[in-house]
Write an enzyme that holds these catalytic residues in place. Structure first.
Site, PDB file in Angstrom:
ATOM      1  N   CYS A 140      19.444  69.374 -15.353  1.00  0.00           N
ATOM      2  CA  CYS A 140      20.578  70.247 -15.708  1.00  0.00           C
ATOM      3  C   CYS A 140      21.289  70.730 -14.448  1.00  0.00           C
ATOM      4  O   CYS A 140      20.784  71.617 -13.744  1.00  0.00           O
ATOM      5  CB  CYS A 140      20.062  71.432 -16.526  1.00  0.00           C
ATOM      6  SG  CYS A 140      21.332  72.652 -16.901  1.00  0.00           S
ATOM      7  N   CYS A 143      22.437  74.426 -14.525  1.00  0.00           N
ATOM      8  CA  CYS A 143      21.361  75.408 -14.303  1.00  0.00           C
ATOM      9  C   CYS A 143      20.947  75.459 -12.834  1.00  0.00           C
ATOM     10  O   CYS A 143      20.676  76.527 -12.305  1.00  0.00           O
ATOM     11  CB  CYS A 143      20.106  75.061 -15.116  1.00  0.00           C
ATOM     12  SG  CYS A 143      20.406  74.422 -16.758  1.00  0.00           S
ATOM     13  N   ASP A 144      20.861  74.311 -12.176  1.00  0.00           N
ATOM     14  CA  ASP A 144      20.164  74.246 -10.882  1.00  0.00           C
ATOM     15  C   ASP A 144      21.037  73.954  -9.667  1.00  0.00           C
ATOM     16  O   ASP A 144      20.543  74.045  -8.532  1.00  0.00           O
ATOM     17  CB  ASP A 144      19.049  73.180 -10.958  1.00  0.00           C
ATOM     18  CG  ASP A 144      18.014  73.548 -12.007  1.00  0.00           C
ATOM     19  OD1 ASP A 144      17.783  74.753 -12.200  1.00  0.00           O
ATOM     20  OD2 ASP A 144      17.452  72.640 -12.643  1.00  0.00           O
TER      21      ASP A 144
END
Ligand code: NAP
Length: 313
Positions: A140, A143-144
């Site tokens: 993701c 997200c990261d």
């Protein structure tokens, strides 16, 4: 005495939320079960620009939040639940059975069921992938990505997700190497054009990762060129894997017909092989998985569920 719903929807992504909007507007008693451990693919998408009405694009999370607000305003009831099993309970009328939806701590009874449980990222199954998950291996970018500011990153895959997320990662990373197992990308042409004109991204063709290497965190990837059958090691701090999807349908194996890949088979009205059960969005067998197709499917699924309930009442 357990409450009886007209429709229970499994899944809180664009498909489930749209089914919720349609069902609640039809004044059906609607419960939506969401599993926070299985986030909708849309919520992990950095930018959606092919959903009409948002010419500047919108983040997948923002778009999904809008759907949720709308569903709540029309009266959909929400619960967090991991569904384990679907069964048929006591007769409701005649031969029609109540559908029992069994979650970890609770069972819900409904006259109809809409499965919108989506799909999750596929793992490659290579050495180091599990060990370094959260330590450089990610599925993701939204997200990261901020953890990889000014770092070298490898992106695996050649589909829409890999290309879109590689482009998003350029906002953070120093350099990105996109590894693709063939010599042609699967992604939409407009995304390919952007990829090829992006200075920070280089593409390594006909290649796959064999092993992810490192001590505490990811430090490199051992890559094999499938045509030349040659191996080399590429240094990097992060490996983002976008190798396609797996449907979240294990809990309905044996209950509804699945295709060879585990996606739910439906007709044009989103009816599954089992009376009273409908499916929509990424978990259903289809050739196109987009937010807009998930929403279209969901409108049909909700309408079909509503007709089904009216017919048995
Ligand atoms: P996808 O279209 O299935 O692409 C997966 C990619 O990973 C393919 O390029 C595939 O290679 C490669 N791959 C698969 N297994 C691999 C392995 N073991 N090792 C190395 N590479 C591997 O998946 P996706 O990109 O996640 O997209 C899923 C669906 O969502 C698609 O329908 C897509 O159109 C849709 N989507 C749409 C948008 C958008 O419209 N903006 C954005 C994201 C996703 P091959 O090409 O050789 O098979």
């Amino acid at each position: 005495m357990l409450e009886l719903y007209d429709v229970v929807i499994i899944g809180g992504g664009p498909a489930g939320l749209t089914a919720g909007i349609y069902s609640s507007r039809a004044r059906s008693k609607t419960l939506l079960l969401e599993d926070f451990a299985l986030p909708a693919q849309a919520t992990t998408t950095s930018q959606i620009e092919n959903y009409p009405g948002f010419p500047e694009g919108i983040s997948g999370l923002d778009l999904t939040e809008r759907f949720k607000k709308q569903a709540k305003e029309f009266g959909v009831e929400f619960k967090q639940a991991k569904v384990k099993n679907v069964e048929f309970g006591p007769n409701y009328r005649g031969s029609t059975s109540i559908i029992k939806i069994e979650a970890e701590n609770e069972t819900y009874n409904s006259l109809s069921l809409i499965i919108a449980s989506g799909a999750r990222p596929k793992e490659l199954g290579i050495t180091g992938e599990k060990e370094f998950r959260g330590k450089g291996v990610s599925y993701c970018a939204t997200c990261d990505a901020p953890f990889f500011k000014d770092k070298e990153i490898i992106v695996v895959g050649g589909g829409d997700t890999a290309v879109e997320e590689a482009l998003f990662l350029t906002k953070f990373a120093k350099r990105i190497t996109l590894l693709h197992r063939r010599d042609k990308l699967r992604a939409t042409k407009i995304l390919q054009e952007r990829l090829f004109s992006e200075q920070k991204i280089s593409v390594v063709w006909d290649s796959v990762p064999k092993e992810i290497l490192g001590r505490e965190k990811v430090e490199a990837v051992r890559v094999i060129n499938l045509k030349a059958e040659k191996e080399r090691t590429l240094s990097c701090s992060g490996v983002f894997i976008f190798a396609g999807l797996l449907p979240n349908t294990d809990f309905v194996k044996g209950i509804v017909e699945l295709d060879k890949k585990g996606y739910i088979v439906v007709d044009s009205r989103m009816k599954t092989s089992t009376e009273g059960i409908f499916a929509c969005g990424d978990c259903r067998s289809t050739i196109l998985r987009q937010v807009i197709t998930a929403c279209g499917d969901a409108a049909f699924a909700a309408f079909s569920a509503q007709q089904y309930v009216e017919q048995i009442l």
